[in-house]
Design an enzyme around this catalytic site. Sequence first.
Site, PDB file in Angstrom:
ATOM      1  N   LYS A 270       0.808  -1.219   0.000  1.00  0.00           N
ATOM      2  CA  LYS A 270       0.000   0.000   0.000  1.00  0.00           C
ATOM      3  C   LYS A 270       0.842   1.270   0.000  1.00  0.00           C
ATOM      4  O   LYS A 270       0.469   2.279  -0.605  1.00  0.00           O
ATOM      5  CB  LYS A 270      -0.924   0.021   1.221  1.00  0.00           C
TER       6      LYS A 270
ATOM      7  N   ASN B 262     -11.516  -8.645   3.437  1.00  0.00           N
ATOM      8  CA  ASN B 262     -10.930  -7.439   4.025  1.00  0.00           C
ATOM      9  C   ASN B 262     -11.932  -6.300   4.015  1.00  0.00           C
ATOM     10  O   ASN B 262     -12.750  -6.178   3.107  1.00  0.00           O
ATOM     11  CB  ASN B 262      -9.638  -7.049   3.287  1.00  0.00           C
TER      12      ASN B 262
ATOM     13  N   LEU C  61     -10.457  -3.121   4.987  1.00  0.00           N
ATOM     14  CA  LEU C  61      -9.381  -2.241   5.444  1.00  0.00           C
ATOM     15  C   LEU C  61      -9.753  -0.767   5.332  1.00  0.00           C
ATOM     16  O   LEU C  61      -9.465   0.019   6.227  1.00  0.00           O
ATOM     17  CB  LEU C  61      -8.102  -2.539   4.660  1.00  0.00           C
ATOM     18  N   GLY C  62     -10.370  -0.392   4.207  1.00  0.00           N
ATOM     19  CA  GLY C  62     -10.812   0.991   4.068  1.00  0.00           C
ATOM     20  C   GLY C  62      -9.723   1.961   3.660  1.00  0.00           C
ATOM     21  O   GLY C  62      -9.630   3.075   4.196  1.00  0.00           O
TER      22      GLY C  62
ATOM     23  N   ASN D 116      -8.937   3.515  -8.717  1.00  0.00           N
ATOM     24  CA  ASN D 116      -9.694   2.485  -7.992  1.00  0.00           C
ATOM     25  C   ASN D 116     -11.023   3.075  -7.534  1.00  0.00           C
ATOM     26  O   ASN D 116     -11.073   3.843  -6.572  1.00  0.00           O
ATOM     27  CB  ASN D 116      -8.876   1.989  -6.800  1.00  0.00           C
TER      28      ASN D 116
ATOM     29  N   SER E  72     -13.538  -0.398  -4.655  1.00  0.00           N
ATOM     30  CA  SER E  72     -13.429  -0.999  -3.323  1.00  0.00           C
ATOM     31  C   SER E  72     -14.784  -0.926  -2.637  1.00  0.00           C
ATOM     32  O   SER E  72     -15.429   0.126  -2.636  1.00  0.00           O
ATOM     33  CB  SER E  72     -12.392  -0.256  -2.482  1.00  0.00           C
TER      34      SER E  72
ATOM     35  N   THR F 298     -12.465  -6.921  -5.333  1.00  0.00           N
ATOM     36  CA  THR F 298     -13.075  -7.953  -4.484  1.00  0.00           C
ATOM     37  C   THR F 298     -14.594  -7.970  -4.647  1.00  0.00           C
ATOM     38  O   THR F 298     -15.200  -7.011  -5.125  1.00  0.00           O
ATOM     39  CB  THR F 298     -12.728  -7.699  -3.015  1.00  0.00           C
TER      40      THR F 298
ATOM     41  N   GLY G 286      -9.306 -14.112  -3.409  1.00  0.00           N
ATOM     42  CA  GLY G 286      -8.744 -15.457  -3.349  1.00  0.00           C
ATOM     43  C   GLY G 286      -9.452 -16.405  -4.298  1.00  0.00           C
ATOM     44  O   GLY G 286     -10.190 -15.994  -5.199  1.00  0.00           O
TER      45      GLY G 286
END
EC number: 1.3.5.2
Length: 362
Positions: A66, A111, A113-114, A170, A173, A245, A266
């Site tokens: 990151k 995740n 995570l944000g 992006n 997310s 994701t 995954g």
Amino acid sequence: MIGQLEHLARRGLFLFDPEAAHGLSIKALKSGLVPSCAAPADPRLGQTVAGLVFSNPIGMAAGYDKNAEVPEALLKIGFGFTEIGTVTPRPQAGNDKPRLFRLVEDEAVINRLGFNNEGHGAALARLKACSREALIGVNIGANKDSADRIADYVTGIRTFYAVARYFTANISSPNTPGLRDLQARESLSALLSAVLAARDDEARKGGRQVPVFLKIAPDLTEEGMDDIAAEVLAHGLDGLIVSNTTLSREGLKDRRQANEAGGLSGKPLFEKSTAVLARMRKRVGPHLPIIGVGGVCSAETAAEKIRAGADLVQLYSCMIYEGPGLPGRIVRGLSALCEREKLASIRDIRDSRLDYWSGRNV
């Protein structure tokens, strides 16, 4: 021997909380403790995409590095390119912990995570120290509390223009509230207009045009895919990354953690992301570069992304389970595929299963 070391390292890391284990893996790469398992160069795997020359088609996806701490170390272990970020203009802590979960039975990760990151300044300082030859992309995003998210993407383009080999916007997310709304047609048009205007302005100043990719979600409707394809083509964007994701939890074995909020990545993401990749390839035609990502765990799954329409392939989550030797193993496997099928180039298999994947109901 390397395989045994990887197995022991994985067992050791899995004793830690996933986020702590991630931090330890970054430290190991920084210190040079991770042995290089890079495959020998194979000209059949090299290609030029969006004006950039790739030694092999396997890249590290955004989300691992990151803050641009180890991009060159990742290239040394066998990746053909790597993508840092997502980075936002101002540092932000991200969502509350715990926010990263292993689904071991599924070889998956959830995740939320944000966009936790140290901000533009920290990443820029590190990238300035990297070789200009290193093929490093910069994944840009918006701060959670930003009053003008499009302006944050423009700031990302301008800040990193001198050091990025390519950009990824992006907008997909699921962990920043409202971010995926930028995929809606009117908002996307405004974003692409602003980002590409900034890119073109910087190119005029420096004489170098940096390609811009758009990273999209796998949870799109057919209409949503139509709209994105239309806007991408209308604005002359350089390429797509498919996909981020998913919010879906269909087919998971590990039900203990399946209900955690966040994006799933995954192995379980492979079919869904590959079907969306193929559908987007059908919509944008044969010439627009596409990077396929989601569930790539082997040479065969990487090859299948290419057969479904990808020019390049990225991975991240599967390396948590397969270890740092994974990119090298995939590259060797693709070389073996070229040998076995007597291919002059790995590109020769692109789109060969486009109809199959675009017709998959996943």
